[in-house]
Design a protein around this motif. Sequence first.
Motif, PDB file in Angstrom:
ATOM      1  N   LEU A 118       0.829  -1.201   0.000  1.00  0.00           N
ATOM      2  CA  LEU A 118       0.000   0.000   0.000  1.00  0.00           C
ATOM      3  C   LEU A 118       0.865   1.254   0.000  1.00  0.00           C
ATOM      4  CD1 LEU A 118      -2.713  -1.048   2.616  1.00  0.00           C
ATOM      5  CD2 LEU A 118      -2.762  -1.333   0.122  1.00  0.00           C
ATOM      6  N   ASP A 119       0.417   2.257  -0.763  1.00  0.00           N
ATOM      7  CA  ASP A 119       1.136   3.529  -0.847  1.00  0.00           C
ATOM      8  C   ASP A 119       0.104   4.652  -0.874  1.00  0.00           C
ATOM      9  OD1 ASP A 119       2.648   5.782  -1.518  1.00  0.00           O
ATOM     10  OD2 ASP A 119       3.991   4.664  -2.838  1.00  0.00           O
ATOM     11  N   GLU A 120       0.026   5.438   0.199  1.00  0.00           N
ATOM     12  CA  GLU A 120      -0.995   6.484   0.290  1.00  0.00           C
ATOM     13  C   GLU A 120      -0.804   7.589  -0.740  1.00  0.00           C
ATOM     14  OE1 GLU A 120       1.050   9.209   3.848  1.00  0.00           O
ATOM     15  OE2 GLU A 120      -0.792   8.066   4.249  1.00  0.00           O
ATOM     16  N   ARG A 121       0.364   7.673  -1.361  1.00  0.00           N
ATOM     17  CA  ARG A 121       0.586   8.688  -2.395  1.00  0.00           C
ATOM     18  C   ARG A 121      -0.264   8.434  -3.628  1.00  0.00           C
ATOM     19  NH1 ARG A 121       6.911   8.380  -3.291  1.00  0.00           N
ATOM     20  NH2 ARG A 121       6.351   6.169  -3.170  1.00  0.00           N
ATOM     21  N   LEU A 122      -0.786   7.221  -3.758  1.00  0.00           N
ATOM     22  CA  LEU A 122      -1.635   6.880  -4.905  1.00  0.00           C
ATOM     23  C   LEU A 122      -3.109   7.194  -4.667  1.00  0.00           C
ATOM     24  CD1 LEU A 122       0.022   3.453  -5.761  1.00  0.00           C
ATOM     25  CD2 LEU A 122       0.159   5.541  -7.149  1.00  0.00           C
ATOM     26  N   ARG A 123      -3.436   7.763  -3.511  1.00  0.00           N
ATOM     27  CA  ARG A 123      -4.828   8.097  -3.219  1.00  0.00           C
ATOM     28  C   ARG A 123      -5.430   9.023  -4.280  1.00  0.00           C
ATOM     29  NH1 ARG A 123      -5.941   9.347   3.173  1.00  0.00           N
ATOM     30  NH2 ARG A 123      -5.362   7.273   3.981  1.00  0.00           N
ATOM     31  N   GLU A 124      -6.759   9.015  -4.323  1.00  0.00           N
ATOM     32  CA  GLU A 124      -7.476   9.901  -5.237  1.00  0.00           C
ATOM     33  C   GLU A 124      -7.263  11.359  -4.833  1.00  0.00           C
ATOM     34  OE1 GLU A 124      -8.242  10.606  -7.959  1.00  0.00           O
ATOM     35  OE2 GLU A 124     -10.222   9.808  -8.474  1.00  0.00           O
ATOM     36  N   VAL A 125      -7.552  12.277  -5.741  1.00  0.00           N
ATOM     37  CA  VAL A 125      -7.488  13.702  -5.440  1.00  0.00           C
ATOM     38  C   VAL A 125      -8.383  14.001  -4.237  1.00  0.00           C
ATOM     39  CG1 VAL A 125      -9.328  14.177  -7.142  1.00  0.00           C
ATOM     40  CG2 VAL A 125      -7.833  16.031  -6.380  1.00  0.00           C
ATOM     41  N   HIS A 126      -7.869  14.796  -3.317  1.00  0.00           N
ATOM     42  CA  HIS A 126      -8.672  15.229  -2.179  1.00  0.00           C
ATOM     43  C   HIS A 126      -9.667  16.278  -2.687  1.00  0.00           C
ATOM     44  CE1 HIS A 126      -9.983  16.618   1.663  1.00  0.00           C
ATOM     45  NE2 HIS A 126      -9.066  15.946   2.337  1.00  0.00           N
ATOM     46  N   VAL A 127     -10.955  16.068  -2.428  1.00  0.00           N
ATOM     47  CA  VAL A 127     -11.977  16.958  -2.987  1.00  0.00           C
ATOM     48  C   VAL A 127     -12.551  17.926  -1.955  1.00  0.00           C
ATOM     49  CG1 VAL A 127     -12.564  15.382  -4.856  1.00  0.00           C
ATOM     50  CG2 VAL A 127     -13.801  15.212  -2.676  1.00  0.00           C
ATOM     51  N   GLY A 128     -11.890  18.076  -0.811  1.00  0.00           N
ATOM     52  CA  GLY A 128     -12.254  19.107   0.142  1.00  0.00           C
ATOM     53  C   GLY A 128     -13.708  19.078   0.567  1.00  0.00           C
ATOM     54  N   GLU A 129     -14.381  20.197   0.409  1.00  0.00           N
ATOM     55  CA  GLU A 129     -15.766  20.345   0.850  1.00  0.00           C
ATOM     56  C   GLU A 129     -16.746  19.509   0.033  1.00  0.00           C
ATOM     57  OE1 GLU A 129     -16.691  24.515   0.838  1.00  0.00           O
ATOM     58  OE2 GLU A 129     -15.060  25.029   2.225  1.00  0.00           O
ATOM     59  N   TRP A 130     -16.294  18.970  -1.079  1.00  0.00           N
ATOM     60  CA  TRP A 130     -17.188  18.164  -1.913  1.00  0.00           C
ATOM     61  C   TRP A 130     -17.305  16.722  -1.433  1.00  0.00           C
ATOM     62  CZ3 TRP A 130     -15.270  19.674  -7.510  1.00  0.00           C
ATOM     63  CH2 TRP A 130     -15.532  21.041  -7.716  1.00  0.00           C
ATOM     64  N   GLN A 131     -16.392  16.299  -0.574  1.00  0.00           N
ATOM     65  CA  GLN A 131     -16.382  14.894  -0.167  1.00  0.00           C
ATOM     66  C   GLN A 131     -17.725  14.503   0.464  1.00  0.00           C
ATOM     67  OE1 GLN A 131     -12.693  13.124   1.284  1.00  0.00           O
ATOM     68  NE2 GLN A 131     -13.782  12.460   3.118  1.00  0.00           N
ATOM     69  N   GLY A 132     -18.337  13.453  -0.087  1.00  0.00           N
ATOM     70  CA  GLY A 132     -19.610  12.961   0.408  1.00  0.00           C
ATOM     71  C   GLY A 132     -20.825  13.633  -0.193  1.00  0.00           C
ATOM     72  N   LEU A 133     -20.629  14.649  -1.048  1.00  0.00           N
ATOM     73  CA  LEU A 133     -21.752  15.343  -1.667  1.00  0.00           C
ATOM     74  C   LEU A 133     -22.119  14.710  -3.003  1.00  0.00           C
ATOM     75  CD1 LEU A 133     -20.925  19.132  -1.108  1.00  0.00           C
ATOM     76  CD2 LEU A 133     -22.420  17.658   0.255  1.00  0.00           C
ATOM     77  N   HIS A 134     -23.417  14.764  -3.336  1.00  0.00           N
ATOM     78  CA  HIS A 134     -23.875  14.288  -4.632  1.00  0.00           C
ATOM     79  C   HIS A 134     -23.397  15.252  -5.716  1.00  0.00           C
ATOM     80  CE1 HIS A 134     -26.671  13.260  -7.892  1.00  0.00           C
ATOM     81  NE2 HIS A 134     -26.813  12.094  -7.282  1.00  0.00           N
ATOM     82  N   ALA A 135     -23.135  14.732  -6.896  1.00  0.00           N
ATOM     83  CA  ALA A 135     -22.631  15.555  -7.998  1.00  0.00           C
ATOM     84  C   ALA A 135     -23.558  16.719  -8.327  1.00  0.00           C
ATOM     85  CB  ALA A 135     -22.415  14.680  -9.234  1.00  0.00           C
ATOM     86  N   ASP A 136     -24.864  16.509  -8.266  1.00  0.00           N
ATOM     87  CA  ASP A 136     -25.817  17.589  -8.556  1.00  0.00           C
ATOM     88  C   ASP A 136     -25.747  18.683  -7.499  1.00  0.00           C
ATOM     89  OD1 ASP A 136     -26.629  16.191 -10.774  1.00  0.00           O
ATOM     90  OD2 ASP A 136     -28.436  15.361  -9.831  1.00  0.00           O
ATOM     91  N   ASP A 137     -25.552  18.309  -6.233  1.00  0.00           N
ATOM     92  CA  ASP A 137     -25.417  19.300  -5.157  1.00  0.00           C
ATOM     93  C   ASP A 137     -24.148  20.123  -5.335  1.00  0.00           C
ATOM     94  OD1 ASP A 137     -27.765  18.511  -3.907  1.00  0.00           O
ATOM     95  OD2 ASP A 137     -26.756  17.027  -2.649  1.00  0.00           O
ATOM     96  N   VAL A 138     -23.077  19.480  -5.782  1.00  0.00           N
ATOM     97  CA  VAL A 138     -21.826  20.204  -6.021  1.00  0.00           C
ATOM     98  C   VAL A 138     -22.026  21.252  -7.105  1.00  0.00           C
ATOM     99  CG1 VAL A 138     -19.496  19.972  -6.963  1.00  0.00           C
ATOM    100  CG2 VAL A 138     -20.280  18.406  -5.175  1.00  0.00           C
ATOM    101  N   ARG A 139     -22.660  20.892  -8.195  1.00  0.00           N
ATOM    102  CA  ARG A 139     -22.890  21.847  -9.283  1.00  0.00           C
ATOM    103  C   ARG A 139     -23.797  22.992  -8.838  1.00  0.00           C
ATOM    104  NH1 ARG A 139     -21.069  21.526 -14.207  1.00  0.00           N
ATOM    105  NH2 ARG A 139     -20.004  19.628 -14.882  1.00  0.00           N
TER     106      ARG A 139
END
Length: 218
Positions: A84-105
């Motif tokens: 395991l290598d944490e450097r391969l994690r997905e982009v951190h999405v800040g305040e969007w984490q856990g939000l539905h795509a429509d809510d983000v838009r």
Amino acid sequence: MRVTGSGGPRRIVLVRHAETVDNAARVWQGHKDTELSARGHEQVAAAAPHLAAYEPALIVSSDLQRAATTAEAIAGLTGLTVRLDERLREVHVGEWQGLHADDVRRRYPDLVAALDRGEDVPRGVTGESRAQVAERAGAALRDVAGELRPGQTAVVVAHGVSARVAATDLVGLDQDVSDAVFRGLGNCHWIELVESRKSFSEVVRWRIGGWNLGPWNV
């Protein structure tokens, strides 16, 4: 690392994890740890034999559950242990984490518009930019490349953004060009990176051998 290979080019197969419950629900994940969906388990069962057929010398994965679970399914067919290598994690999405795509838009129209224009702004106000992900994930991929002997292959399991920017960082492709030209990776699809030279040159470099490959189109 399994000692395989008998000369020839080195190869990295960079895989996006299988579908998660949040992928299916169109929820932004980032560093949120989510489980694979039922369809995701089907995807990795279909893809794992194709990836194991590369006879990897090592398997490296993001430490997030969705990637690690995908990597373990591949490793189970090879006898290898996943690193395991944490450097391969997905982009951190800040305040969007856990939000539905429509809510983000709806809630962040200016930021979404900037991304739609191709600007490399931090995701979710407090998250990462594409360049920041390329720096860490690209470094992880170069470390993997440095471990491979001639003729060996590594399977690396990451995420949609982190896989794409790491691959283009390794081959030296401008990230803005990559973002404009290449479609995103499907779940349980992969990029094949191969060390090769042009017919007239002795210079060997990493090149893209295949993009968005999968058990449905290899």
